[in-house]
Design an enzyme around this catalytic site. Structure first.
Site, PDB file in Angstrom:
ATOM      1  N   ASN A   7      14.419 107.185  36.622  1.00  0.00           N
ATOM      2  CA  ASN A   7      14.002 107.888  34.925  1.00  0.00           C
ATOM      3  C   ASN A   7      13.345 109.019  35.851  1.00  0.00           C
ATOM      4  O   ASN A   7      14.056 111.071  35.640  1.00  0.00           O
ATOM      5  CB  ASN A   7      13.195 107.933  34.917  1.00  0.00           C
ATOM      6  CG  ASN A   7      11.427 107.331  35.123  1.00  0.00           C
ATOM      7  OD1 ASN A   7      11.402 106.461  36.371  1.00  0.00           O
ATOM      8  ND2 ASN A   7      10.728 107.121  34.489  1.00  0.00           N
ATOM      9  N   GLU A  30       4.344 100.533  40.957  1.00  0.00           N
ATOM     10  CA  GLU A  30       3.743 101.560  39.637  1.00  0.00           C
ATOM     11  C   GLU A  30       4.178 101.165  38.563  1.00  0.00           C
ATOM     12  O   GLU A  30       5.633 101.464  39.040  1.00  0.00           O
ATOM     13  CB  GLU A  30       4.374 102.670  39.790  1.00  0.00           C
ATOM     14  CG  GLU A  30       3.194 103.311  41.026  1.00  0.00           C
ATOM     15  CD  GLU A  30       1.765 103.459  40.872  1.00  0.00           C
ATOM     16  OE1 GLU A  30       1.499 103.792  39.887  1.00  0.00           O
ATOM     17  OE2 GLU A  30       0.597 104.565  41.648  1.00  0.00           O
ATOM     18  N   CYS A  56       7.568 106.979  32.464  1.00  0.00           N
ATOM     19  CA  CYS A  56       6.223 105.466  32.065  1.00  0.00           C
ATOM     20  C   CYS A  56       5.414 106.582  31.387  1.00  0.00           C
ATOM     21  O   CYS A  56       4.592 105.640  31.387  1.00  0.00           O
ATOM     22  CB  CYS A  56       6.088 105.450  34.025  1.00  0.00           C
ATOM     23  SG  CYS A  56       5.468 106.715  34.709  1.00  0.00           S
TER      24      CYS A  56
HETATM   25  P1  NAD Z   1      13.375  98.748  37.377  1.00  0.00           P
HETATM   26  O1  NAD Z   1      12.530  97.811  37.370  1.00  0.00           O
HETATM   27  O2  NAD Z   1      15.054  97.831  36.631  1.00  0.00           O
HETATM   28  O3  NAD Z   1      14.064  98.889  38.850  1.00  0.00           O
HETATM   29  C1  NAD Z   1      13.435  99.848  39.429  1.00  0.00           C
HETATM   30  C2  NAD Z   1      14.012  99.520  41.303  1.00  0.00           C
HETATM   31  O4  NAD Z   1      13.702  98.264  40.827  1.00  0.00           O
HETATM   32  C3  NAD Z   1      15.719 100.031  40.788  1.00  0.00           C
HETATM   33  O5  NAD Z   1      15.464 100.638  42.253  1.00  0.00           O
HETATM   34  C4  NAD Z   1      16.310  98.253  41.281  1.00  0.00           C
HETATM   35  O6  NAD Z   1      17.408  98.847  41.737  1.00  0.00           O
HETATM   36  C5  NAD Z   1      14.493  97.866  41.224  1.00  0.00           C
HETATM   37  N1  NAD Z   1      15.197  96.132  41.436  1.00  0.00           N
HETATM   38  C6  NAD Z   1      15.527  95.625  40.115  1.00  0.00           C
HETATM   39  N2  NAD Z   1      15.542  94.188  40.633  1.00  0.00           N
HETATM   40  C7  NAD Z   1      14.906  94.256  41.748  1.00  0.00           C
HETATM   41  C8  NAD Z   1      14.264  92.747  42.658  1.00  0.00           C
HETATM   42  N3  NAD Z   1      14.996  92.258  42.141  1.00  0.00           N
HETATM   43  N4  NAD Z   1      14.168  92.945  43.906  1.00  0.00           N
HETATM   44  C9  NAD Z   1      13.590  94.261  44.457  1.00  0.00           C
HETATM   45  N5  NAD Z   1      14.022  95.569  43.631  1.00  0.00           N
HETATM   46  C10 NAD Z   1      14.682  95.757  42.639  1.00  0.00           C
HETATM   47  O7  NAD Z   1      12.967 100.173  36.491  1.00  0.00           O
HETATM   48  P2  NAD Z   1      13.941 100.985  35.896  1.00  0.00           P
HETATM   49  O8  NAD Z   1      14.586 100.855  34.888  1.00  0.00           O
HETATM   50  O9  NAD Z   1      14.621 101.901  36.787  1.00  0.00           O
HETATM   51  O10 NAD Z   1      12.880 101.899  35.628  1.00  0.00           O
HETATM   52  C11 NAD Z   1      12.390 102.432  34.439  1.00  0.00           C
HETATM   53  C12 NAD Z   1      10.826 101.961  34.526  1.00  0.00           C
HETATM   54  O11 NAD Z   1      10.413 102.262  35.960  1.00  0.00           O
HETATM   55  C13 NAD Z   1       9.711 101.978  33.352  1.00  0.00           C
HETATM   56  O12 NAD Z   1       9.694 100.377  32.817  1.00  0.00           O
HETATM   57  C14 NAD Z   1       8.781 103.116  33.550  1.00  0.00           C
HETATM   58  O13 NAD Z   1       7.987 102.198  32.764  1.00  0.00           O
HETATM   59  C15 NAD Z   1       8.712 102.411  34.999  1.00  0.00           C
HETATM   60  N6  NAD Z   1       8.067 103.625  35.468  1.00  0.00           N
HETATM   61  C16 NAD Z   1       6.937 103.332  36.043  1.00  0.00           C
HETATM   62  C17 NAD Z   1       6.562 104.445  36.597  1.00  0.00           C
HETATM   63  C18 NAD Z   1       5.117 104.738  37.339  1.00  0.00           C
HETATM   64  O14 NAD Z   1       4.841 105.368  37.974  1.00  0.00           O
HETATM   65  N7  NAD Z   1       3.870 103.727  36.620  1.00  0.00           N
HETATM   66  C19 NAD Z   1       7.451 105.402  36.929  1.00  0.00           C
HETATM   67  C20 NAD Z   1       8.588 105.973  35.834  1.00  0.00           C
HETATM   68  C21 NAD Z   1       8.598 103.755  35.603  1.00  0.00           C
END
Ligand code: NAD
Length: 490
Positions: free
Chosen positions: A152, A254, A288
């Protein structure tokens, strides 16, 4: 913008073909066309990158602080020259509105510069000693840090994940999201290559959705990895924190949010409407800390809702590379279905749909729902879409109870004419961050960014990232003051 290394990852200071020689398509969510291709790395490729990072860590940590800082500063300068490439990638693969893409690129450049300054903040302490020793708490880098980032804010969240950690002497293996591999990592690899960063200090691996589990597993389990920086969903974050915890590795995670914006009866209405509109609709609500529940005092609810709906109807939807189209596409079909299901559920349970609620392609109309209640999915589950759910409450106590009625606890906003009342509410909200007279969407390079409850663990940015990605050690020099029990003495 051209990226022409579809089967290569960056490790050990150069580009390598991935072992399987495969690539995957990266789609433009606005058009459905293929925007680029990126390498589909395997566990073997990740191991290689981690080995390169491990080989580089001692020399990098031993380098003078100012020299390490100079690489980050030079990288910021190169990024500044290549701003347009980053903006193009953020729009093309991430569906970012161009204004958001320009902001994200500029802020990421500043975040690199801010991280460079942190090289001089690996502060320890000199402790008093019972035995007259020189007794010190000394900070040292962890070694190899794995960074996993979401789609995002792919550029900013990758930079936030690694910049301070790298500045203070750790070496990095970054895996950006498969939705945004260019802005999230591969273009950054080109930047660090251009500044001549020593080989192995910064490595980037990309993989298709199907390989994420295996690649992610290696990034945590590999014995050379000592720290993990993860930004993404709560489901994946819990898995990663659990795995890292079981291996006693430091992890900063996060995660998601369901942030509340509380609008009190004495609020400046224009500020409230603007904070709600920005907070709920910036980047189609895919932040987020997006405003995901607007909790309004009954006394001002009618006026607030009327003005919010009018303001939201002004938001243009369409091609995100046009400045006027502030609402771009959602990232993918799965996300679109998820958003629509929550809106449909809310309406079926009695919420009033005041505007929006339709979609075309991946473009979801900016939507306002009134009469939202805790039994609706949209009250509890993270939406990550352009929807402003309004909850009406009788008084401040009910507002606080509603805000805290969530498994999440990332950020919050309180709009009030009385700062003292705002501070009292802020103290009682179960969130990692809270902003009085502002939206919940806020970040600065020196602040403790992070959540509580299911929104995460650990804090990032500035000196808080120094704490997260360093080890505090106790070192002493004995100068004759320590007596052992007599039987042990010569
Ligand atoms: P996601 O958890 O699907 O993916 C995040 C990352 O994790 C990607 O690089 C993905 O390839 C990787 N990933 C997925 N499965 C994995 C596994 N089993 N092992 C290791 N890595 C893995 O999240 P997304 O859809 O990319 O992002 C959206 C989410 O992120 C929302 O829930 C949002 O709230 C959160 N977010 C949080 C913050 C914060 O600072 N708190 C900031 C931005 C986004």
């Amino acid at each position: 913008m051209k990226f022409n290394k579809p089967t290569q990852v960056f490790s050990g200071g150069s580009w390598h073909e991935v072992s399987g020689g495969r690539s995957f398509d990266v789609f433009n969510p606005a058009t459905g066309e293929v925007f680029a291709q990126a390498a589909d790395a395997s566990r073997e490729d990740v191991k290689e990158a981690i080995n390169a990072a491990a080989a580089a860590k001692d020399t990098w940590a031993a380098m003078t602080s100012s020299k390490r800082a100079s690489y980050l500063l030079k990288a910021a300068d190169v990024m500044e020259k290549r701003q347009q490439d980053f903006v193009d990638a953020l729009v093309g693969e991430g569906g970012s509105w161009i204004g958001k893409a320009m902001f994200e690129t500029g802020y990421s450049i500043e975040a690199l510069r801010a991280a460079a300054a942190m090289v001089f903040h690996m502060n320890g302490e000199v402790l008093p000693s019972e035995h007259g020793k020189v007794s010190m708490a000394v900070r040292q880098p962890l070694g190899v840090v794995s960074v996993i980032s979401p789609w995002n804010f792919p550029l900013l969240l990758s930079v936030r994940g690694f910049a301070v950690a790298m500045a203070i002497g750790n070496t990095i293996v970054l895996k950006p999201s498969e939705e945004t591999p260019l802005a999230g990592g591969l273009l950054l690899a080109e930047v660090f290559e251009a500044v001549g960063l020593p080989a192995g200090v910064f490595n980037v691996v990309t993989c298709a959705r199907g390989g994420v589990q295996e690649v992610g597993d290696e990034l945590i389990r590999n014995p050379a990895v000592r720290g993990v920086s993860f930004t993404g969903s709560t489901a994946v974050g819990k898995h990663i924190a659990g795995l890292a915890g079981s291996l006693l590795k430091k992890a900063c995670v996060e995660l998601g949010g369901k942030d509340a914006l509380i609008v009190l009866a004495d609020a400046d209405m224009q500020r409230a409407v603007n904070a709600a509109t920005f907070g709920a609709f910036m980047h189609q609500g895919q932040i987020c800390m997006s405003v995901e529940r607007i909790i309004v005092l009954q006394a001002v609810a009618d006026e607030f809702i009327r003005r919010l709906v009018a303001n939201v109807k002004k938001l243009g939807t369409g091609d995100p590379s046009a400045m006027g189209a502030v609402i771009g596409p959602l990232i993918n079909e799965k996300q679109l279905r998820h958003v629509h299901e929550q809106v449909t559920d809310a309406v079926a349970r009695g919420a009033q749909l005041l505007t929006g609620g339709h979609f075309q392609g991946l473009f979801y109309e900016p939507t306002v729902l009134a009469g939202v209640r805790p039994d609706m999915k949209i009250f509890r589950e993270e939406t990550f879409g352009p929807v402003a759910p309004v909850v009406i409450v009788a008084d401040i106590e009910e507002a606080i109870a509603m805000a805290n009625d969530s498994e999440y606890g990332l950020s919050a906003g309180i709009i009030t004419g009385n700062e003292d009342v705002g501070m009292n509410i802020a103290r009682r909200l179960e969130t990692g961050m809270v902003h009085i007279n502002d939206s919940s969407v806020n970040d600065e390079p020196n602040v403790p960014f992070g959540g509580v409850k299911s929104s995460g663990m650990g804090r990032q940015n500035g000196k808080f990232s120094v704490e997260a990605f360093s080890e505090l050690r106790w070192v002493t020099i004995e100068r004759g003051g320590r007596q052992y029990p007599p039987p042990f003495n010569e």
